[in-house]
Motif scaffolding. Structure first.
Motif, mmCIF file in Angstrom:
data_model
loop_
_atom_site.group_PDB
_atom_site.id
_atom_site.type_symbol
_atom_site.label_atom_id
_atom_site.label_comp_id
_atom_site.label_asym_id
_atom_site.label_seq_id
_atom_site.Cartn_x
_atom_site.Cartn_y
_atom_site.Cartn_z
ATOM 1 N N PHE A 19 0.841 -1.198 0.000
ATOM 2 C CA PHE A 19 0.000 0.000 0.000
ATOM 3 C C PHE A 19 0.876 1.248 0.000
ATOM 4 N N THR A 20 1.865 1.274 0.886
ATOM 5 C CA THR A 20 2.740 2.437 0.991
ATOM 6 C C THR A 20 3.496 2.675 -0.304
ATOM 7 N N ARG A 21 4.009 1.615 -0.913
ATOM 8 C CA ARG A 21 4.776 1.757 -2.149
ATOM 9 C C ARG A 21 3.899 2.258 -3.294
ATOM 10 N N SER A 22 2.661 1.810 -3.358
ATOM 11 C CA SER A 22 1.784 2.145 -4.479
ATOM 12 C C SER A 22 1.073 3.480 -4.300
ATOM 13 N N VAL A 23 0.624 3.781 -3.085
ATOM 14 C CA VAL A 23 -0.200 4.965 -2.833
ATOM 15 C C VAL A 23 0.642 6.169 -2.450
ATOM 16 N N GLY A 24 1.780 5.916 -1.802
ATOM 17 C CA GLY A 24 2.629 7.025 -1.377
ATOM 18 C C GLY A 24 2.476 7.395 0.082
ATOM 19 N N LEU A 25 1.514 6.778 0.763
ATOM 20 C CA LEU A 25 1.294 6.975 2.201
ATOM 21 C C LEU A 25 1.059 5.607 2.813
ATOM 22 N N SER A 26 1.445 5.435 4.066
ATOM 23 C CA SER A 26 1.118 4.190 4.756
ATOM 24 C C SER A 26 -0.380 4.139 5.007
ATOM 25 N N PRO A 27 -0.954 2.952 5.234
ATOM 26 C CA PRO A 27 -2.392 2.873 5.510
ATOM 27 C C PRO A 27 -2.824 3.748 6.682
ATOM 28 N N ARG A 44 6.637 4.092 -15.186
ATOM 29 C CA ARG A 44 7.359 3.009 -15.859
ATOM 30 C C ARG A 44 6.447 2.125 -16.696
ATOM 31 N N ASP A 45 5.192 1.993 -16.283
ATOM 32 C CA ASP A 45 4.275 1.152 -17.049
ATOM 33 C C ASP A 45 2.873 1.734 -16.998
ATOM 34 N N ARG A 46 1.911 0.951 -17.425
ATOM 35 C CA ARG A 46 0.545 1.430 -17.628
ATOM 36 C C ARG A 46 -0.224 1.663 -16.336
ATOM 37 N N LEU A 47 0.308 1.205 -15.208
ATOM 38 C CA LEU A 47 -0.400 1.327 -13.933
ATOM 39 C C LEU A 47 0.117 2.538 -13.167
ATOM 40 N N PRO A 48 -0.745 3.528 -12.896
ATOM 41 C CA PRO A 48 -0.304 4.734 -12.184
ATOM 42 C C PRO A 48 -0.186 4.493 -10.686
ATOM 43 N N GLU A 49 0.982 4.019 -10.277
ATOM 44 C CA GLU A 49 1.243 3.783 -8.862
ATOM 45 C C GLU A 49 2.686 4.152 -8.553
ATOM 46 N N GLY A 50 2.960 4.346 -7.275
ATOM 47 C CA GLY A 50 4.309 4.685 -6.868
ATOM 48 C C GLY A 50 4.714 6.075 -7.323
ATOM 49 N N ARG A 51 6.004 6.309 -7.369
ATOM 50 C CA ARG A 51 6.506 7.625 -7.760
ATOM 51 C C ARG A 51 6.526 7.786 -9.278
ATOM 52 N N PRO A 52 5.956 8.865 -9.790
ATOM 53 C CA PRO A 52 6.183 9.167 -11.205
ATOM 54 C C PRO A 52 7.631 9.614 -11.378
ATOM 55 N N VAL A 53 8.186 9.395 -12.557
ATOM 56 C CA VAL A 53 9.560 9.841 -12.779
ATOM 57 C C VAL A 53 9.611 11.358 -12.946
ATOM 58 N N ALA A 54 8.491 11.941 -13.382
ATOM 59 C CA ALA A 54 8.347 13.397 -13.502
ATOM 60 C C ALA A 54 6.862 13.669 -13.660
ATOM 61 N N CYS A 55 6.419 14.890 -13.321
ATOM 62 C CA CYS A 55 4.999 15.189 -13.416
ATOM 63 C C CYS A 55 4.747 16.677 -13.542
ATOM 64 N N ALA A 89 -2.072 8.677 -4.601
ATOM 65 C CA ALA A 89 -2.978 9.657 -3.993
ATOM 66 C C ALA A 89 -2.844 10.979 -4.729
ATOM 67 N N LEU A 90 -3.537 11.092 -5.859
ATOM 68 C CA LEU A 90 -3.323 12.220 -6.753
ATOM 69 C C LEU A 90 -4.098 13.475 -6.407
ATOM 70 N N LEU A 91 -5.336 13.337 -6.000
ATOM 71 C CA LEU A 91 -6.218 14.506 -5.900
ATOM 72 C C LEU A 91 -5.669 15.573 -4.979
ATOM 73 N N ASP A 92 -5.368 15.200 -3.754
ATOM 74 C CA ASP A 92 -4.908 16.196 -2.791
ATOM 75 C C ASP A 92 -3.502 16.669 -3.114
ATOM 76 N N VAL A 93 -2.691 15.790 -3.683
ATOM 77 C CA VAL A 93 -1.366 16.190 -4.122
ATOM 78 C C VAL A 93 -1.473 17.263 -5.184
ATOM 79 N N ARG A 94 -2.354 17.078 -6.126
ATOM 80 C CA ARG A 94 -2.506 18.051 -7.202
ATOM 81 C C ARG A 94 -3.049 19.370 -6.676
ATOM 82 N N THR A 95 -3.997 19.313 -5.749
ATOM 83 C CA THR A 95 -4.547 20.543 -5.177
ATOM 84 C C THR A 95 -3.456 21.336 -4.471
ATOM 85 N N ALA A 96 -2.650 20.646 -3.670
ATOM 86 C CA ALA A 96 -1.575 21.322 -2.954
ATOM 87 C C ALA A 96 -0.557 21.901 -3.920
ATOM 88 N N ALA A 97 -0.193 21.130 -4.935
ATOM 89 C CA ALA A 97 0.790 21.602 -5.903
ATOM 90 C C ALA A 97 0.269 22.819 -6.655
#
Length: 256
Positions: A95-103, A154-165, A240-248
């Motif tokens: 969960f932590t690796r894919s979402v970016g936050l621990s449960p 790296r692949d088709r699944l949006p998880e973990g860290r993007p290489v750039a955004c 966890a994109l939504l709140d990350v994008r709002t903050a950014a």
């Protein structure tokens, strides 16, 4: 095999997955539901969704875990069992690796995170970064103001860290800078500002472009994409994109 036949078969399997997230489904179980041999099923599923059956199932489990963490009082151990994990430690690390936050952090912060980290562990440093640009459009005009996240993965699944955004306030031209050399997928996700992270409903739009070959220092252009409502066949957005994008976005506006 006609694309329509393949998509219907894959949809049956995804329905099976969603209805049995706490079960240990095998590829044989999925192939029987699709009514194809195991060999042909795996290739067909990969072609239709862009990821393997196993990775798609894992993503669905983590997606459901995100919902349960926000909407229920089940403890992390109970949630891990409800989404098919026999080890709470394995569940928490994935969960932590894919979402970016621990449960526990995801629950405590209601899915809110103040930053998004990018990076390409294992890739050589020192090469000049590249840029990726294009145009993002909505398939249908939206009356609600939308934020758009565009990330390279790296692949088709949006998880973990993007290489750039990059974060956009509206459709149109985009530019992603500091892109390392490699083969990447451009994955985009859009929801109205202030809406909760959701999927497969009228609020969520997604788009994919790639794979994109990026050479050191190159300016890769023409990576255009059309945002459309998320389909049953689209892999879940785990980051966890939504709140990350709002903050950014708020930080970007403060700097203008």
């Amino acid at each position: 095999m006609a694309d329509h036949t393949a998509e219907r078969a894959v949809e049956r399997v995804i329905t099976l997955m969603r209805e049995n997230l706490d079960e240990q489904l095998t590829v044989d179980d999925m192939a029987r539901t699709a009514m194809f041999s195991k060999f042909h099923f795996s290739r067909m599923f990969q072609r239709v969704t862009g990821v393997s059956p196993g990775r798609f199932l894992s993503a669905l489990r983590l997606e459901q875990a995100k919902r349960l963490l926000i909407s229920t009082s089940y403890n992390v151990s109970d949630i891990s069992l409800r989404v098919g994990y026999t080890s709470v430690g394995t569940f928490s690390s994935r969960f932590t690796r894919s979402v970016g936050l621990s449960p526990t952090t995801y629950r405590r912060q209601r899915g809110v995170t103040a930053e998004i980290r990018t990076g390409t562990p294992g890739y050589a440093t020192g090469a000049p970064p590249a840029t990726v640009s294009g145009i993002i459009r909505h398939a249908k005009p939206s009356p609600r103001r939308r934020l758009i996240f565009a990330g390279l993965f790296r692949d088709r699944l949006p998880e973990g860290r993007p290489v750039a955004c990059a974060v956009l306030r509206e459709p149109g031209p985009f530019l992603i800078e500091q892109v390392p050399a490699g083969m990447w997928y451009l994955l985009m996700h859009s929801v109205p500002k202030g809406a909760e992270t959701a999927r497969n409903d009228d609020l969520t739009e997604v788009a994919t472009c790639g794979p994109i070959a990026v050479r050191p220092g190159a300016a890769v252009e023409g990576c255009d994409a059309l945002l459309q409502p998320a389909r049953h066949l689209d892999p879940p957005v785990l980051l966890a994109l939504l709140d990350v994008r709002t903050a950014a976005l708020e930080v970007a506006l403060e700097q203008v």
